[in-house]
Write a protein that holds these residues in place. Structure first.
Motif, PDB file in Angstrom:
ATOM      1  N   LEU A  33       0.830  -1.208   0.000  1.00  0.00           N
ATOM      2  CA  LEU A  33       0.000   0.000   0.000  1.00  0.00           C
ATOM      3  C   LEU A  33       0.866   1.259   0.000  1.00  0.00           C
ATOM      4  CD1 LEU A  33      -2.808  -0.951   2.573  1.00  0.00           C
ATOM      5  CD2 LEU A  33      -2.879  -1.100   0.077  1.00  0.00           C
ATOM      6  N   ALA A  34       1.930   1.234   0.810  1.00  0.00           N
ATOM      7  CA  ALA A  34       2.820   2.392   0.866  1.00  0.00           C
ATOM      8  C   ALA A  34       3.516   2.608  -0.471  1.00  0.00           C
ATOM      9  CB  ALA A  34       3.851   2.195   1.980  1.00  0.00           C
ATOM     10  N   GLU A  35       3.946   1.504  -1.089  1.00  0.00           N
ATOM     11  CA  GLU A  35       4.645   1.613  -2.373  1.00  0.00           C
ATOM     12  C   GLU A  35       3.727   2.173  -3.445  1.00  0.00           C
ATOM     13  OE1 GLU A  35       7.056  -1.241  -5.555  1.00  0.00           O
ATOM     14  OE2 GLU A  35       6.437  -2.028  -3.612  1.00  0.00           O
ATOM     15  N   GLN A  36       2.480   1.694  -3.476  1.00  0.00           N
ATOM     16  CA  GLN A  36       1.536   2.180  -4.483  1.00  0.00           C
ATOM     17  C   GLN A  36       1.248   3.670  -4.319  1.00  0.00           C
ATOM     18  OE1 GLN A  36      -2.039  -0.090  -5.447  1.00  0.00           O
ATOM     19  NE2 GLN A  36      -1.226  -1.815  -4.301  1.00  0.00           N
ATOM     20  N   SER A  37       1.212   4.133  -3.082  1.00  0.00           N
ATOM     21  CA  SER A  37       0.860   5.530  -2.816  1.00  0.00           C
ATOM     22  C   SER A  37       2.051   6.469  -2.894  1.00  0.00           C
ATOM     23  CB  SER A  37       0.223   5.649  -1.429  1.00  0.00           C
ATOM     24  OG  SER A  37       1.182   5.333  -0.419  1.00  0.00           O
ATOM     25  N   GLY A  38       3.269   5.912  -2.840  1.00  0.00           N
ATOM     26  CA  GLY A  38       4.461   6.747  -2.815  1.00  0.00           C
ATOM     27  C   GLY A  38       4.672   7.405  -1.467  1.00  0.00           C
ATOM     28  N   LEU A  39       3.994   6.899  -0.438  1.00  0.00           N
ATOM     29  CA  LEU A  39       4.116   7.441   0.908  1.00  0.00           C
ATOM     30  C   LEU A  39       4.864   6.438   1.795  1.00  0.00           C
ATOM     31  CD1 LEU A  39       0.480   8.878   1.253  1.00  0.00           C
ATOM     32  CD2 LEU A  39       2.558  10.107   0.621  1.00  0.00           C
ATOM     33  N   ARG A  40       4.907   6.734   3.090  1.00  0.00           N
ATOM     34  CA  ARG A  40       5.593   5.833   4.024  1.00  0.00           C
ATOM     35  C   ARG A  40       4.788   5.741   5.313  1.00  0.00           C
ATOM     36  NH1 ARG A  40       7.824   8.740   8.012  1.00  0.00           N
ATOM     37  NH2 ARG A  40       8.140  10.989   7.656  1.00  0.00           N
ATOM     38  N   TRP A  41       4.986   4.665   6.040  1.00  0.00           N
ATOM     39  CA  TRP A  41       4.348   4.517   7.337  1.00  0.00           C
ATOM     40  C   TRP A  41       5.111   5.341   8.366  1.00  0.00           C
ATOM     41  CZ3 TRP A  41      -0.314   2.694   7.167  1.00  0.00           C
ATOM     42  CH2 TRP A  41      -0.681   1.850   6.117  1.00  0.00           C
ATOM     43  N   GLU A  42       4.381   5.959   9.280  1.00  0.00           N
ATOM     44  CA  GLU A  42       5.017   6.882  10.219  1.00  0.00           C
ATOM     45  C   GLU A  42       5.932   6.173  11.210  1.00  0.00           C
ATOM     46  OE1 GLU A  42       2.293   8.986  12.669  1.00  0.00           O
ATOM     47  OE2 GLU A  42       1.187   7.196  13.307  1.00  0.00           O
ATOM     48  N   VAL A  43       5.763   4.866  11.384  1.00  0.00           N
ATOM     49  CA  VAL A  43       6.645   4.057  12.217  1.00  0.00           C
ATOM     50  C   VAL A  43       7.007   2.795  11.434  1.00  0.00           C
ATOM     51  CG1 VAL A  43       5.734   4.907  14.420  1.00  0.00           C
ATOM     52  CG2 VAL A  43       4.680   2.896  13.334  1.00  0.00           C
ATOM     53  N   GLU A  44       7.862   1.964  12.004  1.00  0.00           N
ATOM     54  CA  GLU A  44       8.259   0.717  11.357  1.00  0.00           C
ATOM     55  C   GLU A  44       7.027  -0.091  10.960  1.00  0.00           C
ATOM     56  OE1 GLU A  44      10.494  -2.135   9.688  1.00  0.00           O
ATOM     57  OE2 GLU A  44      11.327  -0.288  10.570  1.00  0.00           O
ATOM     58  N   VAL A  45       7.019  -0.593   9.725  1.00  0.00           N
ATOM     59  CA  VAL A  45       5.825  -1.263   9.202  1.00  0.00           C
ATOM     60  C   VAL A  45       5.455  -2.492  10.014  1.00  0.00           C
ATOM     61  CG1 VAL A  45       7.063  -2.732   7.542  1.00  0.00           C
ATOM     62  CG2 VAL A  45       4.695  -2.038   7.074  1.00  0.00           C
ATOM     63  N   THR A  46       6.438  -3.168  10.608  1.00  0.00           N
ATOM     64  CA  THR A  46       6.111  -4.345  11.419  1.00  0.00           C
ATOM     65  C   THR A  46       5.283  -3.954  12.642  1.00  0.00           C
ATOM     66  OG1 THR A  46       8.261  -4.172  12.531  1.00  0.00           O
ATOM     67  CG2 THR A  46       8.095  -5.715  10.683  1.00  0.00           C
TER      68      THR A  46
END
Length: 205
Positions: free
Chosen positions: A150-163
């Motif tokens: 989802l992050a890759e498709q949006s070009g965004l990042r999760w605010e903390v570690e994805v795990t």
């Protein structure tokens, strides 16, 4: 009259069939009722056939836990095909996954109960706890891969570690499922998960 001979099947297929039958036993009689003898009786095979397919009870339980992981991962591909441009789209994708899982819980509550019973048994059984931890780690990796996509498709990042986001998402999902098993309130179940999905989506920056 002699019983008909069972058709030989590949060992992987036999393991899959026995694991599915094991879930049937647990769903009907409780997770604690699963023994190799009970499984053999339910499957209509000699006791030795179960031991041939699974060298130990631990191996059988590992196969049973993997079915639960497969169930979760099978719900994910259609979510990954959608266009994700921002947090709202990510929240919608997570909500679709959560709703699909909710539908499966409502359709087969005894199966979900059996897996929760396994979790409680693992808290008291060191060997089973080790298997449960491995299963939880695989669930986390599966959810993290979904969120990474989802992050890759949006070009965004999760605010903390994805795990961490993945672990929190699973906690919300399974916590809501346990609450539904106790209350059987479908509307509240879906409302809680919808809100939980929005919480997850807002963590995409």
């Amino acid at each position: 009259m002699a019983e008909p001979r069972r058709t030989n099947v590949p060992i992987d297929q036999r393991r899959q069939e026995l694991a599915e039958t094991a879930v049937t036993v647990m769903a009907r009689d409780g997770a604690w009722a699963l023994t190799t003898r009970a499984l053999a009786k339910e499957a209509g095979v000699p006791h030795g056939s179960v031991h041939y397919a699974f060298s130990s009870k631990d191996e059988l339980m590992r196969a049973v836990l993997r079915l639960d992981l497969t169930h979760l991962s099978d719900l994910m591909p259609t979510q990954q095909d959608r266009q994700v441009h921002g947090p709202d789209d990510a929240a919608a994708a997570v909500a679709e996954l959560f709703m699909a899982y909710a539908d499966s819980v409502i359709a087969a509550p005894d199966v979900e109960t059996a897996y929760f019973e396994l979790s409680l048994m693992a808290a008291r059984d060191e060997k089973l706890r080790s298997l449960a931890v491995q299963s939880q780690q695989e669930h986390r990796r599966t959810m993290a891969a979904f969120l990474d996509d989802l992050a890759e498709q949006s070009g965004l990042r999760w605010e903390v570690e994805v795990t961490l986001v993945a672990d929190q998402a699973l906690t919300l999902l399974y916590g809501a499922s346990l609450s539904w098993l106790e209350q059987r309130d479908d509307t509240m179940f879906r409302a809680v998960l919808q809100d939980a999905a929005s919480m997850v989506g807002r963590r995409l920056l």
